[in-house]
Write a protein that holds these residues in place. Sequence first.
Motif, short mmCIF file in Angstrom:
data_model
loop_
_atom_site.label_atom_id
_atom_site.label_comp_id
_atom_site.label_asym_id
_atom_site.label_seq_id
_atom_site.Cartn_x
_atom_site.Cartn_y
_atom_site.Cartn_z
N LEU A 37 0.48 13.25 -10.06
CA LEU A 37 0.64 12.42 -11.27
C LEU A 37 0.32 10.96 -10.98
O LEU A 37 -0.32 10.28 -11.80
N ALA A 38 0.74 10.46 -9.82
CA ALA A 38 0.48 9.05 -9.49
C ALA A 38 -1.02 8.78 -9.42
O ALA A 38 -1.51 7.78 -9.96
N GLU A 39 -1.76 9.67 -8.78
CA GLU A 39 -3.21 9.51 -8.70
C GLU A 39 -3.85 9.55 -10.08
O GLU A 39 -4.76 8.77 -10.38
N MET A 74 4.62 6.27 -15.80
CA MET A 74 5.56 6.91 -14.88
C MET A 74 7.00 6.66 -15.32
O MET A 74 7.85 7.56 -15.28
N LEU A 75 7.29 5.44 -15.75
CA LEU A 75 8.66 5.12 -16.17
C LEU A 75 9.03 5.87 -17.45
O LEU A 75 10.19 6.26 -17.62
N ILE A 76 8.07 6.09 -18.33
CA ILE A 76 8.35 6.85 -19.54
C ILE A 76 8.82 8.26 -19.17
O ILE A 76 9.77 8.80 -19.74
N ARG A 77 8.16 8.85 -18.20
CA ARG A 77 8.52 10.22 -17.80
C ARG A 77 9.80 10.28 -17.00
O ARG A 77 10.54 11.27 -17.08
N THR A 78 10.07 9.26 -16.18
CA THR A 78 11.25 9.32 -15.30
C THR A 78 12.51 8.76 -15.95
O THR A 78 13.61 9.13 -15.55
N TRP A 102 6.16 6.75 -5.14
CA TRP A 102 7.57 6.47 -4.84
C TRP A 102 8.41 6.58 -6.10
O TRP A 102 9.49 7.20 -6.09
N HIS A 103 7.94 6.03 -7.23
CA HIS A 103 8.66 6.13 -8.49
C HIS A 103 8.82 7.60 -8.90
O HIS A 103 9.87 8.01 -9.41
N ARG A 104 7.79 8.40 -8.68
CA ARG A 104 7.86 9.82 -9.03
C ARG A 104 8.94 10.53 -8.22
O ARG A 104 9.74 11.30 -8.75
N ASP A 111 21.53 1.82 -3.65
CA ASP A 111 20.43 1.51 -2.74
C ASP A 111 20.33 2.53 -1.61
O ASP A 111 19.24 2.94 -1.21
N ALA A 112 21.50 2.96 -1.12
CA ALA A 112 21.51 3.94 -0.03
C ALA A 112 21.04 5.31 -0.50
O ALA A 112 20.46 6.07 0.28
N LEU A 113 21.29 5.64 -1.76
CA LEU A 113 20.90 6.95 -2.29
C LEU A 113 19.40 7.04 -2.55
O LEU A 113 18.81 8.11 -2.48
N GLU A 114 18.79 5.91 -2.88
CA GLU A 114 17.37 5.92 -3.22
C GLU A 114 16.52 5.83 -1.97
O GLU A 114 16.86 5.13 -1.01
N GLU A 115 15.41 6.49 -2.01
CA GLU A 115 14.44 6.40 -0.92
C GLU A 115 13.90 4.98 -0.85
O GLU A 115 13.62 4.36 -1.89
N PRO A 116 13.75 4.39 0.35
CA PRO A 116 13.22 3.03 0.45
C PRO A 116 11.84 2.93 -0.19
O PRO A 116 11.02 3.85 -0.07
#
Length: 207
Positions: free
Chosen positions: A191-193, A175-179, A102-104, A78-83
């Motif tokens: 990409l998000a847009e 997005m999840l497929i790519r990440t 955010w996912h990207r 949790d600390a490593l990931e951006e909020p």
Amino acid sequence: MNPTPSADADAAPPRRGRPRSEAAERAIIEGVLRLLEEGTSIDALSIERVARVAGVGKATVYRRWPGGKDELLLAVVDALEEPPAEPAGASVRDDLVALLEWHRRVGLAKRQSAVLRTMTSHVKTHPELWRQYHDNVIEARRERLHGVLRRGVADGELRDDLDLRLLGELFTGPMLIRTVLHESHDLPAGLAEQIVDSVLDGVRARR
């Protein structure tokens, strides 16, 4: 005659227990990261080693994470990931773009951070740890997304004949497929847009 208690004393009874120390928590999490960066495997991590590197006692670690090592590891992830982004409520499109952006960024961070990749892989390969991560982290993210979609349906911006879970997957799936599934795929800016606008063309309410 006993003195009359002051109003302040009545309003604010003394607190019990020790206050949580943000400095101690930060030192413990940084201790875990330092051990991992030095080559310690996650299986070789122990509360004793973490406490020694962080300069605290074992009791300090367990007081903050009573579940022990697994609970501590979730805190490190949790600390490593951006909020996560908090929806601003300006428009459904803008909120969806912010959530997917955010996912990207998290996907990019995992590609760039060996420690974050290691931690995430460890969580996924331990069923109980993954269940805790899913219940406490992933479900909160899904509910944040569903809240935006519910608002869009209620405001007449989105069609109301689609299952909410399916609707959420239409937006997050690409997005999840790519990440997650295909980490070799690009995660370019915009990409998000592109994803949100492509899906909205199909699920936007007809005027």
